[in-house]
Design an enzyme around this catalytic site. Sequence first.
Site, PDB file in Angstrom:
ATOM      1  N   HIS A  93       0.727   7.002 -25.425  1.00 17.06           N
ATOM      2  CA  HIS A  93       1.176   5.897 -26.154  1.00 17.06           C
ATOM      3  C   HIS A  93       1.025   5.924 -27.654  1.00 17.06           C
ATOM      4  CE1 HIS A  93      -3.158   4.786 -26.474  1.00 17.06           C
ATOM      5  NE2 HIS A  93      -3.019   4.091 -26.972  1.00 17.06           N
ATOM      6  N   ASP A 126       0.982  -1.084   0.077  1.00 19.07           N
ATOM      7  CA  ASP A 126       0.004   0.051   0.088  1.00 19.07           C
ATOM      8  C   ASP A 126       0.943   1.121   0.033  1.00 19.07           C
ATOM      9  OD1 ASP A 126      -1.589   2.168   0.702  1.00 19.07           O
ATOM     10  OD2 ASP A 126      -2.545   1.086   2.147  1.00 19.07           O
ATOM     11  N   HIS A 152      -3.611  12.488 -27.193  1.00 19.65           N
ATOM     12  CA  HIS A 152      -3.504  11.854 -28.485  1.00 19.65           C
ATOM     13  C   HIS A 152      -3.662  12.794 -29.662  1.00 19.65           C
ATOM     14  CE1 HIS A 152      -3.335   8.586 -25.571  1.00 19.65           C
ATOM     15  NE2 HIS A 152      -4.580   8.196 -25.815  1.00 19.65           N
ATOM     16  N   LYS A 193      -0.967   8.650 -18.444  1.00 18.21           N
ATOM     17  CA  LYS A 193      -2.061   9.517 -18.480  1.00 18.21           C
ATOM     18  C   LYS A 193      -3.333   9.043 -17.949  1.00 18.21           C
ATOM     19  CE  LYS A 193      -5.045   9.548 -21.807  1.00 18.21           C
ATOM     20  NZ  LYS A 193      -6.165   8.707 -21.929  1.00 18.21           N
ATOM     21  N   LYS A 206       3.456   4.680 -31.296  1.00 13.71           N
ATOM     22  CA  LYS A 206       2.946   3.812 -32.385  1.00 13.71           C
ATOM     23  C   LYS A 206       3.687   4.196 -33.744  1.00 13.71           C
ATOM     24  CE  LYS A 206      -1.788   4.171 -31.019  1.00 13.71           C
ATOM     25  NZ  LYS A 206      -2.640   2.788 -30.916  1.00 13.71           N
ATOM     26  N   ASP A 263      -9.993  12.856 -22.129  1.00 15.41           N
ATOM     27  CA  ASP A 263      -9.326  11.408 -22.491  1.00 15.41           C
ATOM     28  C   ASP A 263      -8.616  11.339 -23.727  1.00 15.41           C
ATOM     29  OD1 ASP A 263      -9.206   8.614 -21.874  1.00 15.41           O
ATOM     30  OD2 ASP A 263     -10.451   8.297 -23.391  1.00 15.41           O
TER      31      ASP A 263
HETATM   32  C1  BG6 Z   1      -6.629   5.641 -24.241  1.00 20.41           C
HETATM   33  C2  BG6 Z   1      -7.883   6.212 -23.953  1.00 20.41           C
HETATM   34  O1  BG6 Z   1      -5.576   6.731 -23.822  1.00 20.41           O
HETATM   35  O2  BG6 Z   1      -6.509   5.529 -25.633  1.00 20.41           O
HETATM   36  C3  BG6 Z   1      -9.062   5.183 -24.288  1.00 20.41           C
HETATM   37  O3  BG6 Z   1      -7.984   6.533 -22.610  1.00 20.41           O
HETATM   38  C4  BG6 Z   1      -9.074   4.818 -25.645  1.00 20.41           C
HETATM   39  O4  BG6 Z   1     -10.393   5.758 -24.051  1.00 20.41           O
HETATM   40  C5  BG6 Z   1      -7.441   4.503 -26.183  1.00 20.41           C
HETATM   41  O5  BG6 Z   1      -9.717   3.846 -26.193  1.00 20.41           O
HETATM   42  C6  BG6 Z   1      -7.254   4.524 -27.620  1.00 20.41           C
HETATM   43  O6  BG6 Z   1      -5.917   3.942 -27.866  1.00 20.41           O
HETATM   44  P1  BG6 Z   1      -5.827   3.161 -29.184  1.00 20.41           P
HETATM   45  O7  BG6 Z   1      -4.343   2.611 -29.212  1.00 20.41           O
HETATM   46  O8  BG6 Z   1      -6.604   1.973 -29.143  1.00 20.41           O
HETATM   47  O9  BG6 Z   1      -6.150   4.102 -30.430  1.00 20.41           O
END
Ligand code: BG6
Length: 486
Positions: free
Chosen positions: A175, A89, A237, A145, A179, A232
């Site tokens: 992320h 914890d 992104h 994130k 890619k 989100d």
């Molecule tokens: C995440 C979001 O960061 O990215 C999600 O929190 C979303 O809501 C996802 O579905 C999309 O990632 P990818 O790689 O599937 O395009």
Amino acid sequence: MTKPSASLLVLFGATGDLAQRMLLPSLYDLQRDGMLPADLRVLGTSRSALDDAGFREHAAAAIRRQRPGGTDEAPLRALLERLSYCAADTQQPEAMAALAAQAQALRRGDMVSHLSTAPRMYGPICEALGQQGLGGPGSRVMLEKPLGHDLASSIAINDAVARVFDEERVFRVDHYLGKEGVQNLLALRFGNAMFEPLWNARHIQQVQITVAETMGVEGRGDYYDHSGATRDMLQNHLLQLLCLTAMEPPSQFDPSAVRNEKIKVLRSLRAIEGADVASHSVAGQYTAGAIDGQAVPGYGQDLGRASHTETFVALRAHIDNWRWSGVPFYLRTGKRMARRSTEIYLQFRAVPHAIFGASQGAAQPNALVIRLQPEERISLELMSKTPGLDRDGLKLSPVALNLDLNDAFENVRRRSAYERLYLDALEGNGTLFVRRDETETAWQWVDGILGAWRQQGLAPRPYPAGTWGPSQAVSLAERYGHSWRE
Ligand code: BG6
């Protein structure tokens, strides 16, 4: 400069959803291809009461679930041998002391702590790492994130992290930057001479960036409802894709040069605030509909209660700088849309003079489409002569030069984002991670939009699942003579 690879990865949130779906399977893929540093050990931690054997079983099950085509037993075993576990914890100093002792015993050099927990824990975990002597040089931290909920909370988290880790040892994950297709955008722009002279307001009429998903909130309702599409997806992104599309050429592919150019784009974004928000943005929320012929419920039903959270957002943005003056950047993202598609669309200006007269009629402006997901494809839309004897004048038809990157590199395995991000973080290369000023500038811009929605009392517009969003999003572009690419 690449630093020596870390010898220890401490994974906080090791039994969580992200670890199971992405992180452990990515470590397995790296292991299978012999890409993990030879002496790397992985210490998992979470509150779940597991021992090393229990965590290894848990990890093996997660990896097998994510690789339904089958796993190779030898690399799986080799990965499992690298894993240890310490239940903790993180708010209990004794638990953190035990974790730190285990980390010290395992580490042979640098270490990376990957925080895949609730972001409100980032500050306290970093503080505890510092107190336990794990925050000094040679220790890096990876943060998932969402980095806060708005500018103020993001500053608070960043400040707390900065009390222990200097900025060059903080690796904020987006992320999308890991890619393959996203990096190919950089290769396309800066590895070819032919695009750059055209990559500006003199030649480009409009840009569209779409990240459309068909999935709904998939059991993440509590997080998502608190967040919405703007926090989100847009804050991170989409704005990262916008930066890579719009930035000036960096002098080299290194952390400072690339991030210095990205931040200039974010700082040049024109605020969408006050009354402008109604004409420059549309929020939406999906209602019941159908995806791939299957009926799906609306967002409220998915969530189990009524909500005002947006599951779709579309914007008309402007980058107020020399290169992009006057060029609209349409951004949109949503859940439960017509199909999964991440793409960047650049429409060029029309030819200055139509020499083929009326018969040319249907001439369309050239366009470059960079499709990142689900398949990687680059397509250049051109006009061509329609074959024929042209007694009524030469006729033009649109044709496309298509480059399918999966075909072009058919024997090369596509790496998942976390494979690259892990190797980069272990080696201490921050180029594909988000710097503090980027995330805070992005929050500032997004806060302006969210604040204006609240101030103007704008609620999300309904759109049936399986469509391209509310009709108001169509008018957002059509009002200016542009159409969304579908
Ligand atoms: C995440 C979001 O960061 O990215 C999600 O929190 C979303 O809501 C996802 O579905 C999309 O990632 P990818 O790689 O599937 O395009």
